[in-house]
Design an enzyme around this catalytic site. Structure first.
Site, PDB file in Angstrom:
ATOM      1  N   LYS A  17       0.823  -1.218   0.000  1.00  0.00           N
ATOM      2  CA  LYS A  17       0.000   0.000   0.000  1.00  0.00           C
ATOM      3  C   LYS A  17       0.852   1.262   0.000  1.00  0.00           C
ATOM      4  CE  LYS A  17      -2.345  -0.826   3.796  1.00  0.00           C
ATOM      5  NZ  LYS A  17      -2.437  -2.215   4.246  1.00  0.00           N
ATOM      6  N   ARG A  94     -10.137   0.975   8.245  1.00  0.00           N
ATOM      7  CA  ARG A  94      -9.943  -0.218   9.067  1.00  0.00           C
ATOM      8  C   ARG A  94     -11.240  -0.794   9.586  1.00  0.00           C
ATOM      9  NH1 ARG A  94      -4.921  -0.434  11.817  1.00  0.00           N
ATOM     10  NH2 ARG A  94      -6.060  -0.611  13.743  1.00  0.00           N
ATOM     11  N   ARG A 134      11.170  -9.794   5.199  1.00  0.00           N
ATOM     12  CA  ARG A 134      11.755  -8.558   4.680  1.00  0.00           C
ATOM     13  C   ARG A 134      12.951  -8.175   5.544  1.00  0.00           C
ATOM     14  NH1 ARG A 134       6.957  -4.174   5.846  1.00  0.00           N
ATOM     15  NH2 ARG A 134       6.868  -4.433   8.086  1.00  0.00           N
ATOM     16  N   ARG A 166      14.312  -7.792  10.208  1.00  0.00           N
ATOM     17  CA  ARG A 166      13.794  -6.705  11.052  1.00  0.00           C
ATOM     18  C   ARG A 166      13.442  -7.206  12.434  1.00  0.00           C
ATOM     19  NH1 ARG A 166       9.369  -2.902   8.569  1.00  0.00           N
ATOM     20  NH2 ARG A 166       9.634  -2.072  10.650  1.00  0.00           N
ATOM     21  N   ARG A 177      -2.058  -8.697  13.292  1.00  0.00           N
ATOM     22  CA  ARG A 177      -2.397  -7.749  12.228  1.00  0.00           C
ATOM     23  C   ARG A 177      -3.162  -8.444  11.114  1.00  0.00           C
ATOM     24  NH1 ARG A 177       3.458  -5.429  11.671  1.00  0.00           N
ATOM     25  NH2 ARG A 177       2.889  -4.597   9.641  1.00  0.00           N
TER      26      ARG A 177
END
Ligand SMILES: [Zn+2]
Length: 219
Positions: A17, A94, A134, A166, A177
């Protein structure tokens, strides 16, 4: 004269996004971005009564009430949006009520027909992979997504620095999430789908192809 076009980008964490929002801003030049995340962070830095409450909620990782989220982006648009600017709802929406209120607001401005809710669709499995795999550059902090060519990078393509996983990409937080999307945001997706307005873009393609598909869909 027709109204400038507006967008909401919807999708699972990791769907890209942010990247697509950036491309839209560049392409359209005169988009007014409204990011509830940024507005909340700004507000939490003030010493107003509300600012202090927001700071507490953010620190505890709890949910900000819907009315506050809606009130914030609505106020931002009420005060700062110009006639010739399209709107980019960055990070919206959301919850179902947010999408419903946005419709009323856009309708009030005569902009509802020029509004495109776009779902950047990636599977839950793909999202999980992207979020857990990632990497970030140790030296310049550049985020290296787990997509396409970037998967093969051995060194930072910006500065040549070492790439590491990360720290904040913890499995439980990521699953929370993704659950939130499947439980809450799914209602937003269905809302637009049921009114035949949802634009679904295959997010499991190269970044440029995703953007191309978005442009084709809104033109
Ligand atoms: Zn780097």
């Amino acid at each position: 004269m027709s109204k400038p076009i507006s967008f909401a980008l919807i999708g699972r964490s990791g769907c890209g996004k942010g990247t697509q929002a950036e491309l839209l801003r560049k392409h359209f030049g005169n988009l007014f971005s409204v990011s509830t995340g940024n507005l909340l962070r700004d507000l939490s830095k003030t010493d107003s009564s509300v600012g202090k409450e927001i700071k507490k909620i953010l620190a505890n990782g709890e949910l900000i009430p819907d009315f506050m989220i809606i009130g914030l982006w609505m106020r931002e648009l009420c005060v700062n949006l110009k006639d010739d600017q399209g709107i980019l709802f960055d990070g919206a929406f959301r919850r179902l009520i947010e999408a419903e209120q946005a419709d009323q607001f856009l309708d009030f401005l005569g902009r509802k027909d020029a509004f495109f809710p776009i779902l950047i669709d990636i599977s839950r499995e793909e999202a999980f992979d992207r979020l857990t795999k990632r990497r970030i550059c140790k030296d310049c902090g550049k985020l290296i997504p787990f997509v396409g060519e970037f998967k093969k990078l051995e060194k930072c393509d910006n500065c040549g620095g070492e790439l590491v996983g990360r720290q904040d990409d913890k499995t439980e937080a990521i699953n929370n999430r993704l659950d939130f999307f499947d439980n809450e945001v799914k209602e937003v997706v269905d809302y637009y789908k049921n009114s035949n307005r949802l634009i679904v873009i295959n997010g499991e393609q190269p970044i440029e192809k995703v953007f191309d598909d978005i442009l084709k869909a809104v033109q």
